[in-house]
Design a protein around this motif. Structure first.
Motif, PDB file in Angstrom:
ATOM      1  N   SER A 127      15.308  13.221 -10.234  1.00  0.00           N
ATOM      2  CA  SER A 127      14.309  13.213  -9.167  1.00  0.00           C
ATOM      3  C   SER A 127      12.926  13.224  -9.787  1.00  0.00           C
ATOM      4  N   GLY A 128      12.073  12.347  -9.307  1.00  0.00           N
ATOM      5  CA  GLY A 128      10.698  12.332  -9.783  1.00  0.00           C
ATOM      6  C   GLY A 128      10.388  11.173 -10.695  1.00  0.00           C
ATOM      7  N   MET A 129      11.429  10.498 -11.193  1.00  0.00           N
ATOM      8  CA  MET A 129      11.166   9.415 -12.140  1.00  0.00           C
ATOM      9  C   MET A 129      10.593   8.179 -11.448  1.00  0.00           C
ATOM     10  N   SER A 130      10.847   8.009 -10.142  1.00  0.00           N
ATOM     11  CA  SER A 130      10.340   6.808  -9.465  1.00  0.00           C
ATOM     12  C   SER A 130       8.879   6.959  -9.063  1.00  0.00           C
ATOM     13  N   VAL A 131       8.562   8.056  -8.386  1.00  0.00           N
ATOM     14  CA  VAL A 131       7.172   8.226  -7.945  1.00  0.00           C
ATOM     15  C   VAL A 131       6.271   8.466  -9.158  1.00  0.00           C
ATOM     16  N   GLY A 132       6.778   9.201 -10.139  1.00  0.00           N
ATOM     17  CA  GLY A 132       6.002   9.409 -11.360  1.00  0.00           C
ATOM     18  C   GLY A 132       5.656   8.067 -11.989  1.00  0.00           C
ATOM     19  N   ASP A 133       6.675   7.231 -12.150  1.00  0.00           N
ATOM     20  CA  ASP A 133       6.522   5.905 -12.750  1.00  0.00           C
ATOM     21  C   ASP A 133       5.597   5.028 -11.907  1.00  0.00           C
ATOM     22  N   LEU A 185       1.134  -6.839  -7.835  1.00  0.00           N
ATOM     23  CA  LEU A 185       2.292  -6.789  -6.937  1.00  0.00           C
ATOM     24  C   LEU A 185       2.877  -5.382  -6.943  1.00  0.00           C
ATOM     25  N   THR A 186       2.771  -4.707  -5.822  1.00  0.00           N
ATOM     26  CA  THR A 186       3.313  -3.342  -5.687  1.00  0.00           C
ATOM     27  C   THR A 186       4.026  -3.250  -4.340  1.00  0.00           C
ATOM     28  N   ALA A 187       4.995  -4.139  -4.145  1.00  0.00           N
ATOM     29  CA  ALA A 187       5.626  -4.302  -2.828  1.00  0.00           C
ATOM     30  C   ALA A 187       6.990  -3.620  -2.744  1.00  0.00           C
ATOM     31  N   ARG A 238       1.050  -9.521   5.435  1.00  0.00           N
ATOM     32  CA  ARG A 238       2.130  -9.746   4.461  1.00  0.00           C
ATOM     33  C   ARG A 238       1.758 -10.859   3.494  1.00  0.00           C
ATOM     34  N   ALA A 239       1.826 -10.544   2.201  1.00  0.00           N
ATOM     35  CA  ALA A 239       1.602 -11.576   1.184  1.00  0.00           C
ATOM     36  C   ALA A 239       2.789 -12.532   1.214  1.00  0.00           C
ATOM     37  N   MET A 240       2.498 -13.830   1.339  1.00  0.00           N
ATOM     38  CA  MET A 240       3.569 -14.828   1.441  1.00  0.00           C
ATOM     39  C   MET A 240       3.701 -15.663   0.169  1.00  0.00           C
ATOM     40  N   ARG A 274       2.133  -4.978   4.583  1.00  0.00           N
ATOM     41  CA  ARG A 274       2.841  -5.727   5.632  1.00  0.00           C
ATOM     42  C   ARG A 274       3.144  -4.893   6.873  1.00  0.00           C
ATOM     43  N   SER A 275       3.284  -3.582   6.721  1.00  0.00           N
ATOM     44  CA  SER A 275       3.532  -2.792   7.931  1.00  0.00           C
ATOM     45  C   SER A 275       2.190  -2.350   8.535  1.00  0.00           C
ATOM     46  N   SER A 276       2.265  -1.555   9.584  1.00  0.00           N
ATOM     47  CA  SER A 276       1.023  -1.236  10.306  1.00  0.00           C
ATOM     48  C   SER A 276       0.244  -0.080   9.696  1.00  0.00           C
ATOM     49  N   PHE A 327       0.846  -1.210   0.000  1.00  0.00           N
ATOM     50  CA  PHE A 327       0.000   0.000   0.000  1.00  0.00           C
ATOM     51  C   PHE A 327       0.878   1.257   0.000  1.00  0.00           C
ATOM     52  N   GLY A 328       1.851   1.300  -0.921  1.00  0.00           N
ATOM     53  CA  GLY A 328       2.627   2.518  -1.135  1.00  0.00           C
ATOM     54  C   GLY A 328       2.050   3.272  -2.319  1.00  0.00           C
ATOM     55  N   GLY A 329       2.906   4.028  -3.020  1.00  0.00           N
ATOM     56  CA  GLY A 329       2.437   4.861  -4.129  1.00  0.00           C
ATOM     57  C   GLY A 329       1.799   4.067  -5.248  1.00  0.00           C
ATOM     58  N   ALA A 330       2.478   3.024  -5.707  1.00  0.00           N
ATOM     59  CA  ALA A 330       1.950   2.232  -6.825  1.00  0.00           C
ATOM     60  C   ALA A 330       0.696   1.486  -6.399  1.00  0.00           C
ATOM     61  N   GLY A 331       0.737   0.870  -5.215  1.00  0.00           N
ATOM     62  CA  GLY A 331      -0.386   0.058  -4.752  1.00  0.00           C
ATOM     63  C   GLY A 331      -1.635   0.887  -4.515  1.00  0.00           C
ATOM     64  N   ALA A 332      -1.479   2.043  -3.898  1.00  0.00           N
ATOM     65  CA  ALA A 332      -2.649   2.883  -3.618  1.00  0.00           C
ATOM     66  C   ALA A 332      -3.245   3.392  -4.933  1.00  0.00           C
TER      67      ALA A 332
HETATM   68  C1  LIG Z   1      13.885   9.549   1.378  1.00  0.00           C
HETATM   69  C2  LIG Z   1      13.447   9.233  -0.020  1.00  0.00           C
HETATM   70  C3  LIG Z   1      13.123  10.267  -0.887  1.00  0.00           C
HETATM   71  C4  LIG Z   1      12.713   9.984  -2.193  1.00  0.00           C
HETATM   72  N1  LIG Z   1      12.315  11.024  -2.997  1.00  0.00           N
HETATM   73  C5  LIG Z   1      11.805  10.731  -4.213  1.00  0.00           C
HETATM   74  C6  LIG Z   1      11.199  11.738  -5.001  1.00  0.00           C
HETATM   75  O1  LIG Z   1      11.033  12.884  -4.581  1.00  0.00           O
HETATM   76  N2  LIG Z   1      10.766  11.409  -6.250  1.00  0.00           N
HETATM   77  C7  LIG Z   1      10.865  10.132  -6.741  1.00  0.00           C
HETATM   78  O2  LIG Z   1      10.462   9.891  -7.871  1.00  0.00           O
HETATM   79  N3  LIG Z   1      11.392   9.147  -5.996  1.00  0.00           N
HETATM   80  C8  LIG Z   1      11.818   9.401  -4.735  1.00  0.00           C
HETATM   81  N4  LIG Z   1      12.280   8.375  -3.957  1.00  0.00           N
HETATM   82  C9  LIG Z   1      12.122   6.993  -4.450  1.00  0.00           C
HETATM   83  C10 LIG Z   1      10.640   6.617  -4.380  1.00  0.00           C
HETATM   84  O3  LIG Z   1      10.088   7.095  -3.170  1.00  0.00           O
HETATM   85  C11 LIG Z   1      10.360   5.118  -4.474  1.00  0.00           C
HETATM   86  O4  LIG Z   1      11.138   4.518  -5.482  1.00  0.00           O
HETATM   87  C12 LIG Z   1       8.873   4.891  -4.812  1.00  0.00           C
HETATM   88  O5  LIG Z   1       8.095   5.679  -3.938  1.00  0.00           O
HETATM   89  C13 LIG Z   1       8.494   3.436  -4.696  1.00  0.00           C
HETATM   90  O6  LIG Z   1       7.082   3.317  -4.782  1.00  0.00           O
HETATM   91  P1  LIG Z   1       6.411   1.892  -4.687  1.00  0.00           P
HETATM   92  O7  LIG Z   1       4.956   2.095  -4.687  1.00  0.00           O
HETATM   93  O8  LIG Z   1       6.992   0.976  -5.681  1.00  0.00           O
HETATM   94  O9  LIG Z   1       6.872   1.320  -3.257  1.00  0.00           O
HETATM   95  P2  LIG Z   1       6.507   1.802  -1.799  1.00  0.00           P
HETATM   96  O10 LIG Z   1       5.926   3.154  -1.773  1.00  0.00           O
HETATM   97  O11 LIG Z   1       7.708   1.543  -0.961  1.00  0.00           O
HETATM   98  O12 LIG Z   1       5.345   0.798  -1.360  1.00  0.00           O
HETATM   99  C14 LIG Z   1       5.584  -0.588  -1.209  1.00  0.00           C
HETATM  100  C15 LIG Z   1       4.764  -1.093  -0.039  1.00  0.00           C
HETATM  101  O13 LIG Z   1       4.705  -2.514  -0.086  1.00  0.00           O
HETATM  102  C16 LIG Z   1       4.747  -3.015   1.231  1.00  0.00           C
HETATM  103  N5  LIG Z   1       5.126  -4.439   1.166  1.00  0.00           N
HETATM  104  C17 LIG Z   1       6.349  -4.949   0.899  1.00  0.00           C
HETATM  105  N6  LIG Z   1       6.286  -6.302   0.892  1.00  0.00           N
HETATM  106  C18 LIG Z   1       4.992  -6.645   1.134  1.00  0.00           C
HETATM  107  C19 LIG Z   1       4.307  -7.899   1.255  1.00  0.00           C
HETATM  108  N7  LIG Z   1       4.920  -9.064   1.082  1.00  0.00           N
HETATM  109  N8  LIG Z   1       2.976  -7.876   1.548  1.00  0.00           N
HETATM  110  C20 LIG Z   1       2.303  -6.695   1.743  1.00  0.00           C
HETATM  111  N9  LIG Z   1       2.932  -5.490   1.657  1.00  0.00           N
HETATM  112  C21 LIG Z   1       4.254  -5.466   1.326  1.00  0.00           C
HETATM  113  C22 LIG Z   1       5.735  -2.107   1.931  1.00  0.00           C
HETATM  114  O14 LIG Z   1       5.601  -2.165   3.335  1.00  0.00           O
HETATM  115  C23 LIG Z   1       5.350  -0.748   1.326  1.00  0.00           C
HETATM  116  O15 LIG Z   1       4.372  -0.096   2.121  1.00  0.00           O
HETATM  117  C24 LIG Z   1      12.687   8.636  -2.650  1.00  0.00           C
HETATM  118  C25 LIG Z   1      13.033   7.595  -1.785  1.00  0.00           C
HETATM  119  C26 LIG Z   1      13.387   7.874  -0.474  1.00  0.00           C
HETATM  120  C27 LIG Z   1      13.696   6.731   0.452  1.00  0.00           C
END
Ligand SMILES: Cc1cc2nc3c(=O)[nH]c(=O)nc-3n(C[C@H](O)[C@H](O)[C@H](O)COP(=O)(O)OP(=O)(O)OC[C@H]3O[C@@H](n4cnc5c(N)ncnc54)[C@H](O)[C@@H]3O)c2cc1C
Length: 486
Positions: free
Chosen positions: A462-468, A230-232, A196-198, A47-49, A24-29
């Motif tokens: 900066s921005g390519m990860s959250v944007g993506d 899968l957005t983990a 946590r998905a296992m 997996r976290s609280s 439930f991070g950026g991609a998952g939400a």
């Molecule tokens: C301090 C910091 C600053 C950054 N600044 C930027 C920025 O400004 N712009 C940018 O583009 N990028 C930035 N990045 C990188 C970017 O934040 C990440 O690459 C991106 O947010 C990842 O998004 P995501 O949805 O893939 O993962 P996440 O947002 O990390 O979400 C993944 C979620 O999955 C959960 N999870 C993991 N395993 C399991 C499981 N088995 N079962 C259930 N849940 C699970 C995790 O607990 C987590 O909540 C930054 C990174 C950091 C650390």
């Protein structure tokens, strides 16, 4: 641990739903919201609280543009064609771009920005023209990468594409994610934390049909009629995986991410037949600015030779730092421009002197090398030129105000921030691919769990990860919601 279980052997489901989103991070939400809005019943496992992930920790800068420009770019007087945006990204990642995904990303950036604003995330109509990783002025638009530096200027017109939540400084992730998580809650999605998905449930013909999770430490079996996303996140916190895939980055003293970055999404996807690619690449950061005046310094390696135009983004500096002998690099700076780097506290002043010769002696370089490097640089900087690396005119000035300092940014003392850029191979729809590039029915992925838009630190901005993550998270949610229910 068995990461795939046979669907046919399951005798009881604790829950039956349409879509399971893992993480439930950026991609998952983003995925959950789009699937739920499209009429699917979504269960989110985190997996976290609480939700948020690394996206919540980030500045939530998003790298967006194309199709004439986002509303923010246009309101601030910038236009950005898809061709220009694509050409820039192609210069960043070369042959390693995923053409189909990049095409979509560079075409539909404005629509994605509109979606972010429609959620209620505030963006301020202010442009920050300076050189910083994150604008600290409250403005929402800025340059974030190598747009204004060589060789990128030869490939594309510089356009600012960093979109930041208003007045958030480095806390944009909290602003953005608190709004997004709230929208997902309001949508009626079933959100499970400490979950946590296992394992994935896969049937005899290879279709992914559910998940076995651990919720509050008890097994919980979920059937997903339409599919699993899968957005983990990535795998920077998994020592076994980083040792295997990123040995050249060791020791990794500063893994950049949340503690859930254990590679679960990648491992689950691979167990179901997915293909993990680009696994040896990572973002590595040498924050040689701000303050911007540090850009007037020059970097040399332990042979006393320059190797880069210093006006580049910090991830590109990280990439080139890795390539120097013994991963050693030093900034030579004069008294006029001396400052402490804001985000790199552990730098070390290893030599000072009233002349370059004195610095060279103090640092133990072979006699003459640093003097030659500086004399050549100064001779051309005087005319606003850098024949070796084409540093832009704006940052060229002879280094001639004593005393001079040589500051070590060598990677052993710097402890650079690192996160992973490898993951599952997917289609633009998020469908996870086998090594033969065949989609695995019922399985989708997005965010750092996949090999996404940014493929190497060399061209990262900066921005390519959250944007993506948010852009393609949405597409995966839309795609799964359009799938037939099984
Ligand atoms: C301090 C910091 C600053 C950054 N600044 C930027 C920025 O400004 N712009 C940018 O583009 N990028 C930035 N990045 C990188 C970017 O934040 C990440 O690459 C991106 O947010 C990842 O998004 P995501 O949805 O893939 O993962 P996440 O947002 O990390 O979400 C993944 C979620 O999955 C959960 N999870 C993991 N395993 C399991 C499981 N088995 N079962 C259930 N849940 C699970 C995790 O607990 C987590 O909540 C930054 C990174 C950091 C650390």
């Amino acid at each position: 641990m068995k990461r795939v279980a046979r669907y046919e052997e399951v005798s009881h489901f604790d829950l039956e739903t349409d879509v399971v989103v893992v993480g439930f991070g950026g991609a998952g939400a983003s995925a959950a919201l789009e699937a739920q809005r499209a009429g699917s019943n979504v269960t989110v496992l985190e997996r976290s609280s609480a939700g948020g992930g690394s996206t919540m920790m980030s500045a939530c800068e998003m790298y967006l543009g194309g199709s004439g420009g986002t509303a923010l770019q246009k309101d601030l007087g910038f236009s950005d064609s898809t061709e220009n945006f694509y050409a820039y990204m192609k210069a960043c990642f070369g042959d390693n771009v995923d053409e189909a995904r990049l095409k979509l990303y560079t075409e539909q950036g404005p629509e994605h920005f509109d979606w972010c604003e429609s959620l209620g995330v505030p963006y301020k109509r202010g442009f920050f023209p300076g050189r910083d990783v994150v604008a600290m002025t409250g403005d929402s638009l800025q340059y974030t990468g190598n747009e204004r530096s060589w060789p990128f200027t030869e490939h594309a017109e510089p356009v600012p594409r960093g979109h930041l939540p208003a007045d958030a400084d480095h806390n944009g992730g909290q602003v953005f994610m608190s709004v997004l998580l709230q929208r997902v809650e309001e949508s009626g999605a079933d959100i499970r934390v400490d979950a946590r998905a296992m394992s994935l449930l896969q049937d005899d013909i290879g279709r992914v049909r559910g998940v076995i999770a651990k919720i509050d430490n008890k097994p919980f079996v979920i059937k997903a009629g339409q599919g699993v996303i899968l957005t983990a996140g990535g795998f920077i916190m998994n020592e076994q995986m980083t040792r295997q895939h990123l040995p050249r980055y060791y020791p990794i003293d500063n893994p950049h991410g949340n503690s859930g970055d254990m590679g679960d999404g990648i491992l689950l996807g691979v167990a179901a037949g997915g293909h993990a690619i680009n696994m040896g690449e990572a973002f590595i950061c040498v924050a040689h600015y701000p303050p911007p005046e540090l850009t007037f310094g020059i970097f040399v390696n332990n042979r006393g030779q320059r190797f880069i135009n210093e006006d580049i983004y910090l991830a590109r500096m990280g990439h080139y730092a890795m390539e120097q002998p013994d991963k050693q690099l030093f900034m030579l700076i004069d008294n006029e421009h001396f400052a402490r780097p804001a985000y790199q506290e552990s730098v070390d002043i290893i030599a000072v002197g009233e002349s370059i010769e004195e610095v060279e002696l103090d640092a133990g370089f072979p006699q003459g090398v640093l003097q030659t490097t500086v004399a050549y640089y100064n001779q051309h900087a005087e005319n606003g030129e850098d024949p070796l690396f084409n540093k832009s005119r704006e940052w060229l000035k002879p280094i001639n105000t004593p005393p001079f300092a040589l500051v070590s940014y060598s990677l052993d003392i710097l402890k650079p921030a690192i996160f992973t850029l490898g993951g599952l191979d997917v289609l633009p729809t998020g469908e996870v691919l086998t090594p033969d590039r065949e989609p695995i029915p019922g399985l989708f992925a997005a965010g750092r769990t996949v090999a996404g838009i940014p493929r190497t630190s060399k061209g990262y901005a900066s921005g390519m990860s959250v944007g993506d993550a948010t852009f393609f998270g949405r597409r995966a949610g839309q795609q799964v919601a359009s799938s037939t229910r099984n």
